[in-house]
Design a protein around this motif. Structure first.
Motif, mmCIF file in Angstrom:
data_model
loop_
_atom_site.group_PDB
_atom_site.id
_atom_site.type_symbol
_atom_site.label_atom_id
_atom_site.label_comp_id
_atom_site.label_asym_id
_atom_site.label_seq_id
_atom_site.Cartn_x
_atom_site.Cartn_y
_atom_site.Cartn_z
ATOM 1 N N LEU A 194 -13.341 16.706 -70.206
ATOM 2 C CA LEU A 194 -14.470 16.379 -69.332
ATOM 3 C C LEU A 194 -14.188 15.178 -68.445
ATOM 4 O O LEU A 194 -14.935 14.917 -67.502
ATOM 5 C CB LEU A 194 -15.725 16.111 -70.176
ATOM 6 C CG LEU A 194 -16.300 17.328 -70.913
ATOM 7 C CD1 LEU A 194 -17.478 16.918 -71.778
ATOM 8 C CD2 LEU A 194 -16.745 18.388 -69.912
ATOM 9 N N ALA A 195 -13.143 14.412 -68.745
ATOM 10 C CA ALA A 195 -12.814 13.243 -67.917
ATOM 11 C C ALA A 195 -12.398 13.651 -66.504
ATOM 12 O O ALA A 195 -12.348 12.811 -65.599
ATOM 13 C CB ALA A 195 -11.711 12.422 -68.575
ATOM 14 N N THR A 196 -12.094 14.918 -66.307
ATOM 15 C CA THR A 196 -11.754 15.410 -64.958
ATOM 16 C C THR A 196 -12.765 16.441 -64.482
ATOM 17 O O THR A 196 -12.461 17.285 -63.643
ATOM 18 C CB THR A 196 -10.346 16.028 -64.965
ATOM 19 O OG1 THR A 196 -10.283 17.030 -65.993
ATOM 20 C CG2 THR A 196 -9.291 14.957 -65.240
ATOM 21 N N SER A 197 -13.998 16.372 -65.003
ATOM 22 C CA SER A 197 -15.064 17.307 -64.612
ATOM 23 C C SER A 197 -15.394 17.160 -63.125
ATOM 24 O O SER A 197 -15.254 16.071 -62.549
ATOM 25 C CB SER A 197 -16.309 17.019 -65.447
ATOM 26 O OG SER A 197 -17.452 17.645 -64.903
ATOM 27 N N PRO A 198 -15.849 18.220 -62.479
ATOM 28 C CA PRO A 198 -16.252 18.101 -61.057
ATOM 29 C C PRO A 198 -17.445 17.163 -60.860
ATOM 30 O O PRO A 198 -17.609 16.603 -59.780
ATOM 31 C CB PRO A 198 -16.626 19.540 -60.679
ATOM 32 C CG PRO A 198 -15.967 20.405 -61.702
ATOM 33 C CD PRO A 198 -15.914 19.600 -62.960
ATOM 34 N N ALA A 199 -18.275 16.979 -61.877
ATOM 35 C CA ALA A 199 -19.473 16.145 -61.742
ATOM 36 C C ALA A 199 -19.148 14.690 -62.076
ATOM 37 O O ALA A 199 -18.617 14.395 -63.154
ATOM 38 C CB ALA A 199 -20.582 16.654 -62.666
ATOM 39 N N MET A 200 -19.454 13.786 -61.161
ATOM 40 C CA MET A 200 -19.125 12.369 -61.355
ATOM 41 C C MET A 200 -19.811 11.798 -62.597
ATOM 42 O O MET A 200 -19.209 11.064 -63.387
ATOM 43 C CB MET A 200 -19.534 11.560 -60.123
ATOM 44 C CG MET A 200 -19.178 10.080 -60.245
ATOM 45 S SD MET A 200 -19.793 9.072 -58.882
ATOM 46 C CE MET A 200 -21.524 8.963 -59.322
ATOM 47 N N LYS A 201 -21.089 12.132 -62.801
ATOM 48 C CA LYS A 201 -21.819 11.573 -63.937
ATOM 49 C C LYS A 201 -21.221 12.027 -65.259
ATOM 50 O O LYS A 201 -21.199 11.266 -66.237
ATOM 51 C CB LYS A 201 -23.296 11.969 -63.852
ATOM 52 C CG LYS A 201 -24.048 11.281 -62.721
ATOM 53 C CD LYS A 201 -25.531 11.643 -62.737
ATOM 54 C CE LYS A 201 -26.293 10.918 -61.641
ATOM 55 N NZ LYS A 201 -27.741 11.265 -61.642
ATOM 56 N N VAL A 202 -20.737 13.265 -65.292
ATOM 57 C CA VAL A 202 -20.093 13.765 -66.509
ATOM 58 C C VAL A 202 -18.792 13.007 -66.754
ATOM 59 O O VAL A 202 -18.481 12.625 -67.897
ATOM 60 C CB VAL A 202 -19.845 15.284 -66.409
ATOM 61 C CG1 VAL A 202 -19.023 15.773 -67.605
ATOM 62 C CG2 VAL A 202 -21.166 16.027 -66.334
ATOM 63 N N ARG A 203 -18.007 12.769 -65.701
ATOM 64 C CA ARG A 203 -16.752 12.025 -65.859
ATOM 65 C C ARG A 203 -17.025 10.619 -66.402
ATOM 66 O O ARG A 203 -16.352 10.144 -67.313
ATOM 67 C CB ARG A 203 -16.009 11.937 -64.520
ATOM 68 C CG ARG A 203 -15.620 13.271 -63.937
ATOM 69 C CD ARG A 203 -14.508 13.164 -62.905
ATOM 70 N NE ARG A 203 -14.841 12.352 -61.751
ATOM 71 C CZ ARG A 203 -15.480 12.782 -60.665
ATOM 72 N NH1 ARG A 203 -15.892 14.046 -60.604
ATOM 73 N NH2 ARG A 203 -15.715 11.979 -59.640
ATOM 74 N N ILE A 204 -18.035 9.962 -65.846
ATOM 75 C CA ILE A 204 -18.356 8.601 -66.284
ATOM 76 C C ILE A 204 -18.794 8.603 -67.747
ATOM 77 O O ILE A 204 -18.338 7.777 -68.560
ATOM 78 C CB ILE A 204 -19.463 8.011 -65.384
ATOM 79 C CG1 ILE A 204 -18.918 7.741 -63.982
ATOM 80 C CG2 ILE A 204 -20.028 6.727 -65.983
ATOM 81 C CD1 ILE A 204 -19.966 7.281 -62.981
ATOM 82 N N ALA A 205 -19.670 9.537 -68.106
ATOM 83 C CA ALA A 205 -20.181 9.575 -69.481
ATOM 84 C C ALA A 205 -19.071 9.887 -70.478
ATOM 85 O O ALA A 205 -19.020 9.305 -71.572
ATOM 86 C CB ALA A 205 -21.304 10.608 -69.585
ATOM 87 N N SER A 206 -18.168 10.788 -70.126
ATOM 88 C CA SER A 206 -17.069 11.126 -71.045
ATOM 89 C C SER A 206 -16.128 9.937 -71.221
ATOM 90 O O SER A 206 -15.647 9.675 -72.332
ATOM 91 C CB SER A 206 -16.299 12.341 -70.536
ATOM 92 O OG SER A 206 -15.658 12.051 -69.303
ATOM 93 N N LEU A 207 -15.860 9.199 -70.145
ATOM 94 C CA LEU A 207 -14.987 8.025 -70.248
ATOM 95 C C LEU A 207 -15.631 6.939 -71.113
ATOM 96 O O LEU A 207 -14.943 6.228 -71.854
ATOM 97 C CB LEU A 207 -14.680 7.486 -68.846
ATOM 98 C CG LEU A 207 -13.750 8.359 -67.994
ATOM 99 C CD1 LEU A 207 -13.693 7.846 -66.559
ATOM 100 C CD2 LEU A 207 -12.343 8.387 -68.597
ATOM 101 N N ARG A 208 -16.941 6.800 -71.033
ATOM 102 C CA ARG A 208 -17.619 5.826 -71.894
ATOM 103 C C ARG A 208 -17.500 6.225 -73.361
ATOM 104 O O ARG A 208 -17.346 5.367 -74.237
ATOM 105 C CB ARG A 208 -19.085 5.716 -71.484
ATOM 106 C CG ARG A 208 -19.296 4.953 -70.179
ATOM 107 C CD ARG A 208 -20.753 4.968 -69.746
ATOM 108 N NE ARG A 208 -20.941 4.185 -68.525
ATOM 109 C CZ ARG A 208 -22.038 4.206 -67.784
ATOM 110 N NH1 ARG A 208 -23.064 4.971 -68.147
ATOM 111 N NH2 ARG A 208 -22.120 3.462 -66.692
ATOM 112 N N CYS A 209 -17.579 7.519 -73.633
ATOM 113 C CA CYS A 209 -17.408 7.979 -75.012
ATOM 114 C C CYS A 209 -15.979 7.735 -75.499
ATOM 115 O O CYS A 209 -15.771 7.321 -76.650
ATOM 116 C CB CYS A 209 -17.749 9.463 -75.113
ATOM 117 S SG CYS A 209 -19.514 9.832 -74.928
ATOM 118 N N VAL A 210 -14.998 8.002 -74.648
ATOM 119 C CA VAL A 210 -13.610 7.736 -75.017
ATOM 120 C C VAL A 210 -13.417 6.241 -75.286
ATOM 121 O O VAL A 210 -12.729 5.845 -76.233
ATOM 122 C CB VAL A 210 -12.658 8.221 -73.900
ATOM 123 C CG1 VAL A 210 -11.232 7.778 -74.179
ATOM 124 C CG2 VAL A 210 -12.729 9.733 -73.764
#
Length: 1015
Positions: free
Chosen positions: A946-962
């Motif tokens: 998900l860190a390379t998802s098309p949706a910016m908010k999804v990318r940000i949220a996944s990186l915070r989880c990582v």
């Protein structure tokens, strides 16, 4: 009787010789039921208690003590007397018996029939025959509990012991190390001090035996079952050490010594203890140590980099100053407050003349802490400091230096609760009134934004103190603020000016009515810059907290809406919405001022309804669209009306209900201003040619659904029928959604009974018919009504809520409505801003979310398991919405059972599901439960994808989880390090700055993981 005696002998024999501990409970039960008495038990124990074997005697005493712990309330005074004599004698017996003797004495001290003089006898025996610190932890605890119990029930007897009681306690506690027992010992010591026990010549001994633990450095072990914290011990010990001024000669040198420590917690504890001394000491105890104490406080505030140490030091200085201020002066005594403040001023004043150097702020804080301690102290400090600051300000030319000086001055201008003048006393600033106003007004015309912001804060502080601003100063201040609103575009300055205006307008409304409101009105209605108009609209709302101002300011905002409707001024949609937001901010004052609510009822709400109705009818009849028919504007009008209606008193609320219902049911426009409307108005009927009239149902909802539950809505049955028809037959999304909301809001507040049951039966039947007909064109409308009625019933724990939510679960598999049903669970679980919330007086029961989850989580999981593959995403979306709205504590508890579904949700192609699930997981990952740690492989695979998802908010949220996962124990996540670092390379080059920022933070933590010098 003989049978009972044999039973008792059998129980005693099994306990003493058979080592069957459970027989103690059976024996206690027999005593409580009257099968045998305590004295019979003593007789039965005769051979055991007189045995030559210590272990046998110990078991006998143990049995008696265990029974007493259960049955002490059943004893007579004579029985207690006999038992006390026995136990006191047993204290001289073998040491293995002592623990059980103490347990028995502890039980006897709880007896309400304790004979007179027995408390003294018990303590003399313990102090003479027991070396407390040679006992085990539990026995020492028992001794302290005996002391506490007797101090509660036999205080006068214990005080009769005089200083012997204090000496006995000192001997008992000397050397105690266990934190649990220390809390008990500190409680005893606190009672001795605060309840007036005689310390005699043992003051120093009592101090030494308790102060040896100062400062506390205890750190509780992980997962401590006892729950004792360092803070508990610190506060308990502090209450002892500061409880009497007789400790001053020992405590104050100790504090000065401990302040030399390198341990930050020791410094904080010492300073806070010194602050606590100020409450009980007088100037006599402090006088000798004032130079040393000031030197230590000054050093800590000047040199520390810790905010905790600085704050504690300032608190200590304030407490000392306050203590000295309470001293009563006589003609031949020295004023210790003057002496002490002279020391403070001598060491700090000259630093205020150096605004570029780092000591200016520590010095200012020290002087402000001293000045804020009392009115007397503020007089002394202000007389020296304020003239010096004013002189420095006038002599300096650089804006940065002037800003620093003005910020320091602000601290002296703002009074503390302790330094406020009493009734009949003048403010300490009266002598500097003109100079202060001159400095503030000169700063307001400077070009520096920082200087202007600080000046508004000083002006606010001056305005809040009676007598510091003359009428001419107030008018000049209003003119300056008006000029800044119109001319200053800096955001920080604008916010500060608006805040200052709101504060001053509350105290001086006439100046704002005559000088600011006309200027703002002129600018708002002119063709000036849009940003200026926006600032003016915001300022109008900020100053409108008094009825007089509200009566002048609200017509300006209404004129914005009227002009936008008629087209006489070119207001954008954003400006019209901003005017509505400002009206809502003004309406919020109705909660504190009944007259403002009444003004809205009489004038504003009718005017708003009239304007909206004119716009709707004009749109229908002539086809000319008005901004007031725009859904965004109507949505902004809803909180204006609902906020005002929610604050109405019962009489006005009833009239409001009657007027609104009459308007929407019968077209009664008699209460509206300029009511030149057609005679036949049908606002709750779906009209295919125009949605204008029907969408005004949102204003009906604002009027009737925000009123208190005690208000009876007239013609409610007819109203509910028409709302039901509108919500089911109208094809306009905005109209049927608000019709459903209004219906739900009324149902939520309606009292339980046959009338409500009939309404619910009718509407559920209609909803079921529409939903079951897959070819119906009104299924979406029926679903919307179902959703909001389900929420209305869920909030109030209505029995039918389960049937409605079951329908929603069933719709998750519906080809047409499945996705909407999944999103509907977000509506169910989240707070609605415009209806069905506590501010609208809705019937909202506590913990309804937890209850819903507990009752329905199993249904959701079963539905997911049985659903077809293409329908599973709807269940995942619903689950994500439900879990995301639960309190975090519930999330942590329920996560193990739901984790497989949440991981599945991360693989769902729906980005809304992904984002909702990630936002749910992120806080849980900070303290992950064991179940999550067993799923790390699956979790990392999904998060990194998900860190390379098309949706910016999804990318940000996944990186915070990582990022959060890097905080797990190193041995668990180190195997994933290389994989994570490789995957984070792509987000480092992301096109969005916010994504790159999160990637850098996450990669930095993972890069240091396992490295030398890393975590």
């Amino acid at each position: 009787m003989a049978a009972d005696n044999s039973v008792l002998l059998g129980l005693v024999e099994e306990f003493v010789s058979g080592q069957v501990d459970s027989k103690a409970t059976d024996t206690a039960t027999g005593v409580k039921t009257g099968q045998f008495t305590i004295l019979q038990l003593v007789e039965a124990l005769g051979l055991s208690l007189t045995s030559s074997q210590p272990q046998t005697r110990s078991r006998g005493v143990q049995l008696l003590s265990l029974v007493l712990q259960e049955c002490y309330s059943c004893l007579s005074e004579r029985e207690v007397e006999v038992l006390l004599a026995f136990y006191e004698n047993r204290l001289k017996d073998h040491y293995v018996i002592t623990p059980h003797v103490l347990q028995g004495l502890k039980a006897l001290t709880k007896c309400s029939v304790l004979p007179p003089g027995s408390a003294v006898s018990i303590l003399r025996s313990i102090f003479q025959d027991v070396h407390v610190q040679s006992l085990m932890l539990a026995e020492r605890s028992c001794v302290y509990n005996i002391l506490i119990s007797l101090m509660e029930s036999r205080e006068e007897e214990l005080k009769g012991l005089g200083a012997d009681f204090t000496f006995g306690f000192v001997q008992s506690v000397d050397g105690e190390r266990d934190p649990r027992n220390l809390l008990l010992a500190f409680q005893v010591a606190r009672n001795i001090i605060h309840r007036g026990y005689d310390l005699g010549k043992f003051v120093e001994e009592l101090f030494e035996v308790t102060s040896c633990y100062f400062p506390i450095d205890f750190s509780p072990p992980p997962n401590d079952p006892h729950g004792i914290t360092q803070e508990d011990l610190i506060l308990s010990l502090r209450a002892v050490l500061t409880g009497t001024s007789r400790f001053a000669e020992f405590l104050l040198p100790l504090i000065i010594e401990k302040l030399d420590s390198d341990v930050q917690s020791a410094k904080v504890d010492s300073l806070l203890t010194l602050a606590a001394c100020g409450l009980t000491y007088t100037h006599k105890e402090l006088a000798e140590f004032l130079p040393g104490l000031w030197s230590s406080i000054r050093r800590e505030v000047f040199q520390t980099a810790s905010e905790r140490v600085e704050s504690a030091g300032l608190s200590a200085l304030s407490a000392l100053t306050s203590c000295l201020s309470r001293s009563v002066l006589s003609s031949d005594s020295e004023d210790y407050l003057q002496v002490f403040l002279h020391l403070v001023l001598k060491d700090c004043q000259h630093h205020l003349c150096e605004p570029d150097l780092k000591l200016v702020w520590p010095s200012a804080k020290l002087l402000q802490a001293a000045a804020g301690a009392s009115y007397r102290a503020s007089l002394i400090v202000s007389a020296v400091v304020i003239p010096a600051l004013l002189e420095q300000y006038n002599n300096r030319t650089q804006c940065a230096q002037r800003r620093t000086l003005l910020e320091v001055l602000q601290g002296f201008v703002q009074p503390t609760p302790l330094s406020r003048p009493a009734d009949g006393e003048e403010s300490v600033l009266v002598a500097f009134q003109q100079s202060l106003c001159s400095v503030v007004f000169s700063a307001l015309v400077e070009s520096s934004a920082g200087l202007q912001v600080t000046a508004t804060r000083v002006l606010t502080a001056l305005g809040q103190q009676p007598g510091l601003l003359a009428q001419t100063d107030i008018e000049k201040a209003v003119d300056h603020l008006t000029r800044l609103i119109l001319e200053e575009g800096d955001t920080q300055v604008s916010l500060a000016v608006v805040e200052c205006s709101g504060s001053l307008a509350h105290l001086h409304p006439k100046a704002f009515i005559s000088r600011m409101i006309p200027r703002l009105r002129e600018e708002i209605l002119s063709e000036c810059n849009a940003a200026v108009r926006q600032r003016c609209v915001t300022a109008v709302a900020s100053v409108s907290s008094q009825l007089g101002v509200v009566q002048e300011s609200t017509p300006v905002l209404l004129q914005v809406l009227a002009s936008a409707h008629t087209g006489s001024c070119s207001f954008s949609m954003e400006e019209v919405t901003a005017a509505c937001i400002s009206l809502q901010r003004i309406a919020a004052h109705a909660h504190d001022a009944e007259e403002i609510g009444q003004f809205f009822h009489d004038n504003i709400i009718p005017r708003l309804l009239g304007l909206a109705l004119q716009a709707a009818l004009q749109s229908r009849d002539s086809g000319r669209s008005s901004p007031l028919t725009d859904e965004a504007v109507l949505s902004a009008l809803v909180p204006v009306i609902s906020t005002a209606c929610a604050a109405l008193q019962s009489g006005s609320a009833s009239r409001m209900a009657a007027q609104a219902v009459s308007l929407f049911l019968h077209g009664d426009v008699s209460f509206l201003p300029e009511n030149a409307f057609p005679s036949q108005i049908h606002l709750l009927q779906s009209q295919a040619e125009s949605w204008g009239p029907s969408q005004l149902v949102c204003l009906l909802m604002a009027c009737v659904c925000s009123l208190p539950r005690s208000v009876d809505i007239p013609e409610i049955d007819m109203l509910l029928v028409q709302l039901e028809d509108l919500s089911c037959t109208c094809s306009h999304l905005f109209s049927y959604t608000f019709a459903a909301k209004c219906f739900a809001g009324l149902v939520n507040k309606r009292p339980a009974g046959e009338a409500l049951d009939a309404v619910l039966e009718r509407v559920l039947k209609r909803i079921s018919v529409e939903l079951d007909n897959v070819s119906s064109s009104q299924r979406t409308q029926a679903f919307t009504l179902l959703l909001w009625v389900a929420k209305a019933l869920l909030l109030r724990y209505h029995p039918l809520s389960t049937a409605l939510t079951d329908k929603l679960f069933a719709l998750l598999s519906d080809p047409e409505l499945g996705s909407q049903a999944a999103d509907g669970f977000c509506v169910l679980m989240s707070d609605s801003p415009d209806v069905l919330n506590r501010s609208c007086h809705a019937d909202v029961r506590i913990m309804y979310r937890q209850r819903f989850f507990a009752e329905n989580s199993t249904k959701l999981v079963k539905g997911f398991d049985s659903a077809e593959q293409e329908k599973k995403s709807c269940y995942l979306k619903a689950l994500s919405h439900i879990v995301n709205n639960l309190p975090r504590e519930v999330q942590l508890t329920e996560l193990p059972a739901l984790l497989p579904l949440l991981l599945e949700a991360l693989s769902c192609p729906d980005q809304a599901v992904q984002l909702s699930t990630l936002s749910c997981l992120q806080p849980v990952l900070l303290e992950p439960p064991a179940a999550l740690r067993n799923q790390l492989e699956a979790l990392f695979s999904r998060l990194l994808a998900l860190a390379t998802s098309p949706a910016m908010k999804v990318r940000i949220a996944s990186l915070r989880c990582v990022h959060a996962l890097s905080r797990l124990p190193e041995h668990m996540v180190l195997p994933f390090r290389a994989r994570v670092l490789k995957a984070l390379a792509a987000p480092l080059d992301d096109t969005k700055r916010l994504v790159r920022k999160e990637a850098v933070a996450a990669r930095g933590e993972w890069f240091l993981l396992g490295s030398p010098g890393g975590r």
